[in-house]
Structures are given as structure tokens and as C-alpha cells.
Design a protein around this motif. Sequence first.
Motif, mmCIF file in Angstrom:
data_model
loop_
_atom_site.group_PDB
_atom_site.id
_atom_site.type_symbol
_atom_site.label_atom_id
_atom_site.label_comp_id
_atom_site.label_asym_id
_atom_site.label_seq_id
_atom_site.Cartn_x
_atom_site.Cartn_y
_atom_site.Cartn_z
ATOM 1 N N ILE A 240 0.843 -1.201 0.000
ATOM 2 C CA ILE A 240 0.000 0.000 0.000
ATOM 3 C C ILE A 240 0.876 1.248 0.000
ATOM 4 O O ILE A 240 0.619 2.204 -0.736
ATOM 5 C CB ILE A 240 -0.939 -0.007 1.222
ATOM 6 N N ALA A 241 1.935 1.237 0.806
ATOM 7 C CA ALA A 241 2.832 2.395 0.862
ATOM 8 C C ALA A 241 3.480 2.652 -0.491
ATOM 9 O O ALA A 241 3.620 3.799 -0.924
ATOM 10 C CB ALA A 241 3.906 2.174 1.933
ATOM 11 N N ARG A 242 3.853 1.581 -1.189
ATOM 12 C CA ARG A 242 4.458 1.742 -2.511
ATOM 13 C C ARG A 242 3.465 2.323 -3.506
ATOM 14 O O ARG A 242 3.831 3.141 -4.359
ATOM 15 C CB ARG A 242 4.973 0.393 -3.016
ATOM 16 N N CYS A 243 2.217 1.907 -3.421
ATOM 17 C CA CYS A 243 1.185 2.456 -4.309
ATOM 18 C C CYS A 243 1.025 3.955 -4.091
ATOM 19 O O CYS A 243 0.886 4.727 -5.043
ATOM 20 C CB CYS A 243 -0.148 1.755 -4.065
ATOM 21 N N LEU A 244 1.050 4.374 -2.841
ATOM 22 C CA LEU A 244 0.847 5.784 -2.536
ATOM 23 C C LEU A 244 2.048 6.639 -2.924
ATOM 24 O O LEU A 244 1.900 7.830 -3.194
ATOM 25 C CB LEU A 244 0.556 5.947 -1.041
ATOM 26 N N ARG A 287 -5.108 -0.916 -9.756
ATOM 27 C CA ARG A 287 -4.147 -1.462 -10.726
ATOM 28 C C ARG A 287 -3.165 -2.414 -10.049
ATOM 29 O O ARG A 287 -2.664 -3.350 -10.669
ATOM 30 C CB ARG A 287 -3.365 -0.326 -11.401
ATOM 31 N N ALA A 288 -2.899 -2.171 -8.758
ATOM 32 C CA ALA A 288 -1.983 -3.037 -8.021
ATOM 33 C C ALA A 288 -2.663 -4.302 -7.506
ATOM 34 O O ALA A 288 -2.012 -5.156 -6.900
ATOM 35 C CB ALA A 288 -1.372 -2.271 -6.853
ATOM 36 N N GLY A 289 -3.974 -4.416 -7.765
ATOM 37 C CA GLY A 289 -4.699 -5.602 -7.325
ATOM 38 C C GLY A 289 -5.046 -5.613 -5.853
ATOM 39 O O GLY A 289 -5.346 -6.673 -5.281
ATOM 40 N N ILE A 290 -5.013 -4.452 -5.216
ATOM 41 C CA ILE A 290 -5.360 -4.359 -3.793
ATOM 42 C C ILE A 290 -6.831 -3.979 -3.683
ATOM 43 O O ILE A 290 -7.220 -2.847 -3.999
ATOM 44 C CB ILE A 290 -4.481 -3.307 -3.085
ATOM 45 N N VAL A 291 -7.660 -4.924 -3.283
ATOM 46 C CA VAL A 291 -9.101 -4.688 -3.152
ATOM 47 C C VAL A 291 -9.343 -3.929 -1.851
ATOM 48 O O VAL A 291 -9.011 -4.405 -0.756
ATOM 49 C CB VAL A 291 -9.883 -6.016 -3.147
#
Length: 328
Positions: A240-244, A287-291
Motif C-alpha cells: 500500500i505504501a508503494r502504491c501511494l 491497478r496493483a490488485g489491492i481490493v
Amino acid sequence: MTLYQLGVFALLAGLSVSYSLSARHVERLRRGFTGGKAHNLLDVWTIAGALLLPVPLVVPLVLVCYAAEWPSRKSVSGGRPMRYVITVAIVAAAASTASAVHRQVGGPLGILAAVLSWVVINSALIAAVVWLFDDRRVIRQLLGPRNQVADSITKVTGVAVAVLASWRPAATLVVLPIVLAGHRLALWDSIRTTAAYDSDAGMWAEPGWRVQATESIATAPGFVALVLIDPERPHSEVSIARCLTGVLRPTDPVGRYGTRQVAALIQVDMAAVGVIVAERVRARLDRAGIVCVVGVSISLGEGLDELLIRAGSDLMARRESAGISARW
């Protein structure tokens, strides 16, 4: 009082005010992380004043130093004004005593005698006040090795400032960046000792995030947007941190909230920009597949708790409209 002494007073007062203004952001964070229990560095200037100035100028110097620091102090629990007044009075008494002792003894021995008299008066008065009106366990903390080392370094630096000012008053200017650098090191030490930041997850722990978010709200020139992320399934916080990272600025505080949520506080120019940022966060996580469900609140002038309540309400409404159980 001589013209030279008035010049030294102006120099030390100017350095102290410049220091307090430059360190305000760091000091607010440091006090936030430690719950207000942080050793200040004002003795650098007040010790120097006690060694260089007569008593009639020492007390005004103490008042100037502490008045300039007050905005940073009041950011935690309102600063406890009465306790602050007592602290200022104790420091003024210790500084006045040290000034008188130094003038009586003189020379290097006078410096040592002045510092020792400062320590004795300051410690005795603080211990008496704490014993009568506060939690007596604080005395043990004040006598702890960490506090004693910090206090000794501050006083030695104050003596160095006095020596420099006696030699070349302009040379004292080099001390200011050194003290500010030491202040920043003290901030990182506070972060480390309070476990405010999780370097493995790449985000703040909840108490640390609250301190950062509160400071970000206080310094925001416009609107702020609070994004609250609630993953449906267990996900690595690192993911999650990488996505942000690709959506938010490095200065936007990101941290844990509650049992599994992740929160981010973003300064934005307009409310519409906050909506756009929230949509980008949703798209990036998708896009990262994190629901997950992402709630947002955008405001101007509201406090952190109000923003969290509205972001949580938005998150719950989105869960309900999507047919997802609203229970955490």
C-alpha cells in the motif's frame, strides 16, 4: 550597563529568536512525539547571557528566549501556561544567581562556579515544585542519564557561545546552524525512541502519523484532504505504501490508522484537487490488485479528529453502497 553589554544582549536575543523561529516546525514535531516531555535547548543562550551580562539584562534575556519558544510549546496540550510561567521563573532565578556568582568569582573558576550554581538552583526549585504539585515520578526522569547528558551538552555549548562572544561577537553566528542541526538530530532520536516510524512498512505508526498530520494541517496554506484506505483482505502495508508513493508527495504523512486501515493527509490548493487525488489513489490501488474501499474528507480549517470522522463516514457509506459488510 555598558553599550557593549547592551550589544551582547541584542546579539543573544537575536540568536535565540532566530533559533526558535527556524526550529519551530521541528520542535512541534519533537514535542508531539514525546507528549511534550522534551529537553529544550534554550540554555545555550541563557547560560551565555548569565556569563556575559549583569542581572538586570539576564532576566529580560530569559523572557525573550522563552517568549519566542512559546508558539512551539503550546502546540502540545495547549502548552500548560502556568507550568511554563513557573519554568521561566525558575530559569530566571538560576540565571540571575549564576550571573552574580560569575561576577564575584571571575575567571575560569567563575565560569565553573556559575554553571554549578545554576544547576543547584534550577534542580532544587524544579524538584520542590514537582514534589508539591506534580507527579513525583518526574524527578526520577529528570535525574536520568539521558536528560543529564542532554542538559550538560546544552550548558557546555552555552559556555562556548559566551567564550566566542567575548572573543569575537560575530563568531557566535556559527553556533546557530550547529544548534539547529543538533535539534534535528534530537527529533530523529525522539522518533526512534517512541517507535513513531516503521521503516520496514515505510509508513508512520498511528501516534507518529497523528503528530505529522496535525502539524501538516496547522501549516497548510489551503485545503487538506484526508484519505482513509480500508483493505478487504490482509495486504502488506509495504504494498500500500508503494502504491501511494507514486501518487502523493514525499512530505504527505502516510501511516497506520486503527486495526488495519492506512491514512494519508494531503495539502491541496482547492477542494476539487483533493477529490482528484482520492480518485488517483483508488485507481492506483486497483491497478496493483489491492481490493479496498477508500474514504475521503476535504476541509479548510477543521481539526484532524473531524477529518477522520468524516473520512470514516464516507468510507462506511461506500462500503454499504457496494454491498460490502460495513463491520470492521
